[in-house]
Design a protein around this motif. Structure first.
Motif, PDB file in Angstrom:
ATOM      1  N   PRO A 169       0.820  -1.216   0.000  1.00 11.81           N
ATOM      2  CA  PRO A 169       0.000   0.000   0.000  1.00 11.81           C
ATOM      3  C   PRO A 169       0.853   1.266   0.000  1.00 11.81           C
ATOM      4  O   PRO A 169       1.968   1.294   0.518  1.00 11.81           O
ATOM      5  CB  PRO A 169      -0.814  -0.121   1.295  1.00 11.81           C
ATOM      6  CG  PRO A 169      -0.022  -1.039   2.167  1.00 11.81           C
ATOM      7  CD  PRO A 169       0.656  -1.995   1.233  1.00 11.81           C
ATOM      8  N   GLY A 188      -7.776   2.232   1.065  1.00 12.37           N
ATOM      9  CA  GLY A 188      -7.857   0.984   1.814  1.00 12.37           C
ATOM     10  C   GLY A 188      -8.075   1.199   3.294  1.00 12.37           C
ATOM     11  O   GLY A 188      -8.721   0.397   3.969  1.00 12.37           O
ATOM     12  N   LEU A 192      -4.024   4.867   3.912  1.00 13.41           N
ATOM     13  CA  LEU A 192      -3.301   3.920   3.063  1.00 13.41           C
ATOM     14  C   LEU A 192      -4.073   3.741   1.771  1.00 13.41           C
ATOM     15  O   LEU A 192      -5.307   3.599   1.778  1.00 13.41           O
ATOM     16  CB  LEU A 192      -3.133   2.573   3.767  1.00 13.41           C
ATOM     17  CG  LEU A 192      -2.268   2.571   5.036  1.00 13.41           C
ATOM     18  CD1 LEU A 192      -2.264   1.172   5.661  1.00 13.41           C
ATOM     19  CD2 LEU A 192      -0.844   3.015   4.738  1.00 13.41           C
ATOM     20  N   ALA A 233      -4.531   1.470  -1.644  1.00 12.23           N
ATOM     21  CA  ALA A 233      -4.250   0.193  -2.316  1.00 12.23           C
ATOM     22  C   ALA A 233      -4.024   0.440  -3.800  1.00 12.23           C
ATOM     23  O   ALA A 233      -4.825   1.116  -4.451  1.00 12.23           O
ATOM     24  CB  ALA A 233      -5.410  -0.774  -2.107  1.00 12.23           C
ATOM     25  N   GLU A 241      -4.239  -4.735  -5.894  1.00  8.25           N
ATOM     26  CA  GLU A 241      -3.922  -5.059  -4.502  1.00  8.25           C
ATOM     27  C   GLU A 241      -5.201  -5.353  -3.733  1.00  8.25           C
ATOM     28  O   GLU A 241      -6.259  -4.747  -3.975  1.00  8.25           O
ATOM     29  CB  GLU A 241      -3.171  -3.889  -3.862  1.00  8.25           C
ATOM     30  CG  GLU A 241      -2.544  -4.234  -2.518  1.00  8.25           C
ATOM     31  CD  GLU A 241      -1.594  -3.131  -2.046  1.00  8.25           C
ATOM     32  OE1 GLU A 241      -0.881  -3.355  -1.061  1.00  8.25           O
ATOM     33  OE2 GLU A 241      -1.574  -2.050  -2.674  1.00  8.25           O
ATOM     34  N   VAL A 248      -7.738  -4.899  -1.186  1.00  7.95           N
ATOM     35  CA  VAL A 248      -8.116  -3.767  -0.337  1.00  7.95           C
ATOM     36  C   VAL A 248      -8.325  -4.198   1.101  1.00  7.95           C
ATOM     37  O   VAL A 248      -7.969  -3.477   2.040  1.00  7.95           O
ATOM     38  CB  VAL A 248      -9.386  -3.077  -0.893  1.00  7.95           C
ATOM     39  CG1 VAL A 248      -9.835  -1.952   0.028  1.00  7.95           C
ATOM     40  CG2 VAL A 248      -9.135  -2.540  -2.290  1.00  7.95           C
ATOM     41  N   VAL A 252      -5.184  -4.285   3.049  1.00  9.36           N
ATOM     42  CA  VAL A 252      -4.709  -2.942   3.364  1.00  9.36           C
ATOM     43  C   VAL A 252      -5.465  -2.393   4.568  1.00  9.36           C
ATOM     44  O   VAL A 252      -4.903  -1.736   5.439  1.00  9.36           O
ATOM     45  CB  VAL A 252      -4.878  -2.005   2.142  1.00  9.36           C
ATOM     46  CG1 VAL A 252      -4.528  -0.564   2.520  1.00  9.36           C
ATOM     47  CG2 VAL A 252      -4.004  -2.475   0.995  1.00  9.36           C
TER      48      VAL A 252
END
Length: 433
Positions: free
Chosen positions: A2, A57, A76, A78, A82, A84, A87
């Motif tokens: 992240p 995220g 953060l 993502a 990625e 989520v 994260v």
């Protein structure tokens, strides 16, 4: 991995700020340039834009959190592809914890809910409304609050349905629904701090209002100025008749361009010219050194909600009256909207504060550090005056008081500046010759 979104430094002197409002929520997708949050600095509430693309995220710092240090991870992001949910569970070091809401017990820790199945998108709402959250610019919110408008009934025309100034102005003109009082009981007033309790007379009805970041900065800087800079004050009476006559001619010529020069615009130029003529006052005291400036950048005091800001008219000595007029209008309008860039209000070589428009006859101003000179302008008024031929007549006269940092500016040099300023105002053709 992240991407960490950190508390930005929105001005060179900013060390911490208040995360006033999030304009996104966890799960939202953002692109570079999208407005993510409103951050209150020591000078204004400013919008914080996204730099990277991705999905929010985790929001690590809840809105309303004060004293968030620059560089603190506030969320953060993502990246594409990625997970989520992973994260959202990622730890964030040193992130401020959200205080539980009043009358609300801390929620028990639970496992993340499974992702909902896709559903058809609902029809667009009439306003930028996300649950109980309305997406609107700080200025739009301020205008709506001042006029008692319900933002929930206003349709936003900005990005993603964001409500902007024009939307609120249009709703105000068209008679939007007034804001209604919440059904729940009003929140309890903030408790007095130990310092406030020591000064409080509880016999008198009162409220406790926490200082904004701007008010804290004003208090700190002006206390520093009065404690560190020994002030010397010099006052002159200045005749305005010739300057006002020239202003009328200039405005007559500029009327087709829609430009109007104010008396204050002409005084800004007069101070700029005087500072170049008397460079001993166009300085900054720097301990064992003295900084001398070759150009006059004049800071103009502007009153805004909850404080004061001093946008800078650069090269005030060299610009025309019309250019100064356009600059002061633009800077003043954006100052009240909280849209100034840091370099537009930080710095400058001297300041001018005009309270004459409020009917104040004379006052002394506190030096705006690290500058060494500030000019306080009183109201122009008809007064008995001894004319050049010795006869007694009536003239339009104002009182101007210069405050000087005596560590950097000698009284004789301050007097020379006041004399130069007076001469430019009383013989204004000298500013354009």
């Amino acid at each position: 991995m992240p991407i960490e979104i950190k508390m930005p430094a929105l001005s060179p002197t900013m060390e911490e700020g208040k995360l006033a409002k999030w304009l996104v929520k966890e799960g939202d997708t953002v692109s570079s340039g999208d407005i993510m949050a409103e951050i209150e600095t020591d000078k204004a509430t400013m919008e914080f834009e996204a730099v990277d693309e991705g999905t929010i995220g985790k929001i690590a710092v809840p809105e309303g959190t004060e004293g968030v240090k620059v560089g603190t991870v506030i969320a953060l992001l993502a990246e594409e592809g990625e997970d989520v949910s992973s994260v959202a569970e990622a730890p964030v070091a040193d992130a401020p914890k959200a205080a539980p809401k009043k009358d609300e017990a801390p929620a028990a820790k639970s496992e993340p809910a499974p992702a909902p199945s896709p559903t058809p998108s609902p029809a667009p709402a009439p306003a930028a409304n996300d649950g109980d959250r309305v997406i609107a610019s700080p200025l739009a919110r301020r205008i709506a609050e001042n006029n008692g408008l319900d933002l929930g009934s206003v349709k936003g025309s900005g990005p993603n349905g964001r409500i902007v100034k024009a939307d609120v102005e249009a709703a105000k003109a068209g008679g939007a629904k007034p804001a209604s009082a919440p059904a729940s009981a009003p929140a309890a007033a903030p408790a007095a701090s130990a310092g406030a309790k020591a000064l409080l007379d509880e016999r008198i009805p009162h409220t406790i209002e926490p200082l904004s970041g701007m008010r804290k900065t004003i208090a700190r800087r002006l206390t520093q100025s009065m404690q560190e800079a020994p002030h010397i004050y010099l006052t002159v009476d200045v005749k305005l008749d010739k300057l006002m006559a020239l202003r009328a001619e200039i405005n007559s010529m500029l009327s087709k361009k829609g430009i109007k020069v104010s008396v204050n615009d002409m005084l800004v130029k007069a101070l700029g010219k005087a500072l170049v003529d008397v460079p001993e006052c166009n300085v900054t005291f720097a301990g064992n050194e003295l900084i001398k400036y070759e150009r006059a950048d004049v800071s103009v005091a502007v009153s805004i909600p909850n404080g004061l800001i001093t946008p800078i008219v650069q090269d005030a000595n060299g610009r025309s009256f019309s250019a100064i007029a356009q600059a002061t209008r633009d800077l003043g309008a954006r100052a009240k909207e909280g849209k100034l860039k840091p370099e537009e209000y930080q710095g400058g070589t001297a300041s001018i504060s005009n309270m004459g428009m409020m009917g104040i006859k004379q006052f002394t101003a506190v030096i705006n550090p690290p500058q060494a000179t500030i000019l306080a302008i009183g109201a122009g008024e008809k007064r008995p005056w001894v004319m050049e031929d010795g006869s007694l007549g009536v003239a339009t006269v104002m009182t101007a008081t210069g405050s000087f940092d005596h560590r950097a500016v000698d009284g004789a040099d301050g007097a020379r500046l006041m004399a130069a300023f007076k001469d430019y105002v009383e013989n204004p053709l000298g500013m354009i010759a």
